[in-house]
Design an enzyme around this catalytic site. Structure first.
Site, PDB file in Angstrom:
ATOM      1  N   GLY A 189       0.802  -1.212   0.000  1.00 18.06           N
ATOM      2  CA  GLY A 189       0.000   0.000   0.000  1.00 18.06           C
ATOM      3  C   GLY A 189       0.835   1.263   0.000  1.00 18.06           C
ATOM      4  CD  GLU A 246       9.883   1.552   9.345  1.00 23.11           C
ATOM      5  OE1 GLU A 246       9.569   1.053  10.415  1.00 23.11           O
ATOM      6  OE2 GLU A 246      10.619   0.993   8.525  1.00 23.11           O
TER       7      GLU A 246
END
Lengths: 743, 339
Positions: A471, A710
């Site tokens: 995704g 992240e």
């Protein structure tokens, strides 16, 4: 010919239409012929032994094909080594159905296989198993004094650097100092897509496993080791993923179960875990942190100490980098970092979005806020006074670091100058208003990757690499890189991924895919480009005669001299004139260690958050977030922004609602469903501004990209927690901040 | 999921007969709760009678000025019905505060009354639960009980009723019409759900085989002064930690009639008639609201992780009474009072 500069633009996802039309197939959706269905039976106890599995009662049901348990599982690999995957931590990996011993709650203890899913589920509910229960311990609080420092073990784990300066003395002599403990419970990844594996039996002991994983090669190697299969016996495919967040980095027991059943029954088998079982496959560990900080009279950091303790299983030393970031994000001469594990009767934790950093960042960035208040400084000003120009952990400069610019742009966009410092000093709409900030740092790493590029005579380019798409936009950015390298429109390029028949790529994690696979894709296309140049130079009257590859460029379907655009050939003409139906080239990419050796490679970010708190009721509403990320070059503004939006939502969830609650009496997670494990819904998510601060960085990798998935989560949780303090004057140090903590 | 047989009833008499003719049978409406429970092996009916297509989906005026809500009307159709929005906006708000649009589109009014607790232990067959398996023990007592009861609980069960709609209904006091093997009867809403006592396996007072056919609302709808305040762990798609439904009638600043019910705090929607009596004739002041709120939670008992709900309920009652007295709420306001 359309414009072929694609990198840095914002094209739509190339796989978007497939997903919207339902044509993108996920692992549990491959309806191969003659499919049988497996249903996993999970242990209701936490520790003990299986005494007896009454499998015959269930085998007797018409349509039930087999019940697999430790009682009848066939010979499997014996040594731990065979069960170790690419990022297995130190210790002894969990082996499903290997022995009667129960070592964690919801341990898979049997697989019931039947002709239909419904029958398998029914039969699984009927399966009687006798257990002998033993006392268990699942509460980290009981292990506070039993922490131990783990060995190296897991790829990517760095033990904290040794202390520098005189951290104790400096703390003692500090003008202002703080000391505080921070905690958060276990959290689970909870991707929408359940773990599922469809194994297609190809005959002669050969299988294709359509498996939900962030690393098809990692799974292939695991299956070869465990089941003694050859490379040609097992192909692993995963072309789409409904969210991973780290849960698919290691092979899960679903793939073990499905392959076991397929090999034994010589038949295609699908195993899909239940939502409840998704709480038995690894999690962000329950973590306790102790922070101590002190400042000098000028507001610079005199000392910083950060110690973390988190849980792991009895069988593996799951490790992540929790505290190391604290020695790197701010300038401080006197630093002491500590990191320990404690063993509990739980399944091994697993990497989950910004593993380690997300945990340690909350401790560091809330403590920085506390320290700023103790020193009487604005939290942003405090960070600027302690800006790190070098990575003091390794004593190297950063290859690039535009965090200061992130601070400047995000603060301006957010309107930080309108903030008044005193807690409880801002109000709106009858509520307390709070503004907080937090920043973060994450590795900019590159892993070895390979890719293959093929171009057909009509100018259609196909590029392959066995990476993943969970995704994040992998299909799209790789298509952009390939198309730009060979001067083609996006429509002329197909990127294929997620198949062990393709060149090897690393597991899709660590925010390294863009840098790693992107570089391999570029290299493969360049290798193909060199072949095309040679073909173009064959005719005696070639306008490119004598040109080196560095002297030409592929733009708008043409191959031309960089310094004289009139000297050009049409790519398709070259290919067609060659008489070849197809040209291909393989290449791989590795980090340039020589170039990188003198530098610290990291991405940075900052997040500003505003909250409104209803003081009587304790309810918190995040009203705005501004996030600025400095992560080198952004390949696709649209998918990158989406990644950061998702990261902010993750940070918000961690701050306000996410927690997997265990009942220690049972050693069992109790809110194991989407109704009671709360992740943010639309109504929780405010307007989010995303700013990318461009960094020119030719050290980190040839593309100059650092990865964003992240780092974007960092700072957000702390910014919200700090905003809640600013609004209310209450410092909540155990996440999530649910309304009862403010009453 | 255990195997079961299935039939679809077209009229009430057939439905009742069909159910009576099958052992361990159950009615199913929207199926938004029962089917989940069947998949989790919490409920194991051998036969399902689908009642969703019964001709009970109308919402129509009653001769006494009230409004009849058909049992098979969906929660969405009920919430957005013009008469409900105009005359019973409290009900509109409570329904919209619950679940998601998708669930409300499927869930029926009768089914809303019949939904079962969300107690973590009730849902997990690996743990003891007196409601699921009488006599096995209550795991929530001494366990994780953030969403559990502070009022009216027993030593055998501290589960709560999860509905939002039913909290508004408790305040509006409709009559529940039911049909069963012994014919039709009516049940006052306050008598429909029950406290656990020593039989937590029974959520309500329906007799075996009885089917809800309608909810008959009385004329009084508190359309001017009302509030539904729901406090939860996220801003949508979460069950109430505490919810408060208030209906007031005011003469100037004086409260002349009052209804007060709480959700998320007890085994049944918790209407407090004594608190209502304390409000009547009193000025709508913070002092009055505080006194009434203190009365409601006077006998509340925390279970550990839900101790905070006692204070939260007290504050929520004060806030909801204030909102109702101010009379600024409108139908369709889904996010209220800080939520």
């Amino acid at each position: 010919m359309t414009q072929t500069n694609h990198i840095g633009k914002a094209p739509n996802r190339v796989d978007g239409p497939l997903k919207v039309a339902g044509a993108a197939h996920y692992s549990g959706e491959f309806n191969v012929p003659n499919l049988a269905y497996g249903y996993v039976v999970s242990s209701p106890i936490t520790k003990g032994k299986i005494l007896k599995v009454y499998a015959d009662e269930v085998r007797a049901l018409p349509g039930v094909l087999e019940v697999f348990s430790h009682e009848n599982v066939p010979y499997l690999a014996w040594f731990d080594k065979s069960y170790k995957d690419q990022i297995a931590p130190g210790g002894s990996p969990f082996r499903p159905l290997h022995a009667p011993d129960i070592t964690f709650n919801q341990q898979p203890v049997a697989l019931v296989v039947a002709d239909t899913f419904e029958l398998a589920r029914y039969a699984a509910a009927l399966l009687r198993i006798d257990y002998e229960q033993q006392a268990h311990e699942t509460n980290l609080e009981t292990k506070r004094t039993e922490g131990y420092a783990p060995g190296k073990g897991k790829t990517g784990f760095q033990p904290p650097p040794p202390p520098r300066g005189k951290p104790d003395k400096a703390l003692e002599n500090a003008t202002h100092s703080i000391e505080a403990e921070y905690a958060h419970g276990a959290q689970h990844h909870n991707p929408m897509e359940l773990f599922a594996t469809t194994v297609e039996w190809r005959g002669n002991g050969q299988i294709t496993a359509y498996d939900k994983t962030q690393g098809v090669y990692n799974v292939q190697n695991y299956l070869m080791g465990v089941f003694g299969l050859g490379k040609n016996d097992v192909r692993v495919v995963n072309q789409f993923m409904g969210g991973g967040f780290g849960s698919g980095l290691r092979p899960q027991y679903s793939v073990f179960m499905a392959v076991l059943a397929a090999l034994e029954l010589k038949r295609s088998v699908r195993v899909t875990l239940t939502r409840q079982q998704m709480f038995s496959i690894g999690h962000r560990p329950n973590t306790l942190q102790l922070l101590k900080m002190g400042t000098n009279p000028d507001g610079t950091l005199a000392a910083l100490q950060h110690h973390a303790l988190h849980e792991t299983s009895q069988f593996e030393d799951y490790t992540e980098n929790v505290v190391n970031w604290s020695g790197m994000l701010y300038k401080c001469e006197n630093v002491k970092l500590g990191y320990e594990l404690a063993k509990l009767d739980i399944y091994s934790p697993q990497d989950m979005r910004a593993p380690g950093a997300a945990s340690g960042n909350v401790g560091l960035e809330v403590a920085m806020d506390e320290m700023a208040y103790a020193a009487g400084l604005d939290p942003l000003e405090f960070r600027l006074r302690n800006y790190a120009e070098r990575d003091q952990n390794v004593d190297k400069p950063f290859s690039s670091k535009k965090l200061r610019e992130c601070y400047r742009q995000a603060a301006a966009k957010f309107g930080w100058e309108n903030r008044t410092q005193a807690p409880r000093s801002m109000r709106a709409n009858g509520k307390l208003v709070g503004m907080g900030m937090g920043g973060g740092v994450w590795d900019a790493s590159q892993q070895k990757s390979a890719a293959k590029a093929l171009i057909s005579a009509d100018g259609k380019l196909t590029v392959r690499s066995a990476t993943g798409e969970n995704g994040t936009g992998t299909y799209t950015i790789m298509t952009q890189i390939a198309a730009e390298t060979l001067g083609l429109p996006l429509k002329a390029v197909t990127f294929e991924l997620g198949d062990t028949d393709q060149p090897e790529a690393p597991i899709q994690g660590g925010s390294w895919t863009a840098a790693s696979v992107g570089t391999a894709v570029k290299n493969a296309c360049d290798a193909l480009g060199e072949k095309i140049l040679k073909l173009a130079q064959k005719p005696a009257d070639s306008p490119l005669m004598g040109a080196k590859y560095e002297e030409v460029e592929f733009v708008n379907g043409q191959l031309r001299l960089r310094l004289d655009h009139a000297q050009a050939v049409v790519l398709r003409d070259v290919l067609q004139a060659s008489g070849k139906s197809q040209l291909e080239a393989d290449s791989s990419a590795m980090p340039n260690m020589v170039k990188q050796n003198g530098y610290s490679l990291h991405s940075h970010n900052v997040a500003f958050a505003e909250v409104e708190v209803d003081e009587d009721l304790g309810t918190i509403k995040v009203t705005r977030v501004v996030s600025a990320v400095a992560a080198g070059r952004i390949l696709n503004q649209k998918t990158a922004r989406s990644q950061v939006l998702g990261s902010v939502v993750w940070g918000l969830g961690m701050a306000l609602m996410e927690e997997t609650v265990m009942d220690h009496k049972f050693g069992r997670y109790m809110n194991h469903n989407f109704a009671e494990y709360h992740i943010p819904v639309n109504a929780d998510i405010p307007h989010i501004d995303v700013i990318f601060v461009h960094e020119d960085d030719d050290i980190v990798n040839p593309l100059g990209v650092k990865g964003i998935g992240e780092v974007g989560m960092l700072g957000v949780t702390a910014a919200i927690a700090n905003a809640v303090f600013h609004a209310t004057g209450k410092r909540v140090r155990d996440l999530p901040i649910m309304l009862d903590k403010l009453l | 999921m255990y195997p079961f047989t299935y039939s679809r009833a077209t009229n009430v008499a057939d439905a009742v007969r069909d159910k009576a003719g099958h052992k361990a049978s159950a009615y199913v409406g929207g199926g938004t709760n029962l089917i989940d429970l069947m998949k989790m092996n919490v409920e194991q009916p051998a036969h399902l009678v689908n009642v969703a297509k019964l001709p009970l989906s109308k919402i129509e005026d009653l001769p006494d000025g009230g409004l009849r809500l058909g049992a098979t009307a969906t929660n969405s159709d009920t919430a957005w019905n013009e008469a409900v929005k105009k005359r019973y906006p409290l009900l509109n708000q409570a329904i919209l505060a619950g679940a998601s649009p998708q669930l409300r589109n499927a869930a029926t009014n009768g089914g809303n009354l019949m939904q079962r607790t969300r107690c973590y232990y009730f849902y997990d067959v690996a743990t003891p639960c007196n409601k699921r398996e009488p006599g096995s023990g209550c795991s929530a007592i001494g366990g994780y009980n953030r969403i559990h009861a502070i009022l009216g609980a027993s030593e055998t069960c501290i589960a709560t009723h999860p509905s939002d709609m039913c909290v508004a209904l408790a305040a509006l006091a409709p009559t529940v019409r039911v049909s069963g093997p012994n014919g039709e009867r009516t049940i006052a809403f306050e008598d429909f759900h029950r406290l656990p006592a020593d039989q937590p396996e029974f959520d309500n007072t329906l007799a075996e085989g009885e089917l809800i056919t309608s909810l008959d609302l009385p004329e009084k709808g508190f359309a001017k002064h009302f509030a539904y305040l729901k406090l939860r762990d996220r801003h949508s798609y979460a069950f109430a930690l505490v919810s408060v439904a208030v209906g007031l009638e005011m003469d100037g600043d004086t409260i002349t009639d009052a209804r007060l019910a709480l959700g998320g705090v007890a085994h049944k929607p918790w209407r407090d008639k004594a608190a209502e009596a304390l409000l009547k004739g009193q000025p709508a002041t913070a002092e009055t609201f505080g006194r009434v709120a203190a009365h409601v939670v006077a006998n509340a008992v925390g279970q550990g992780s839900n101790d905070f709900k006692i204070e939260l309920a007290r504050r929520a009652i004060v806030r909801a009474l204030k909102q109702a007295a101010e009379g600024k709420q409108e139908a369709g306001d889904m996010y209220l009072g800080g939520q």
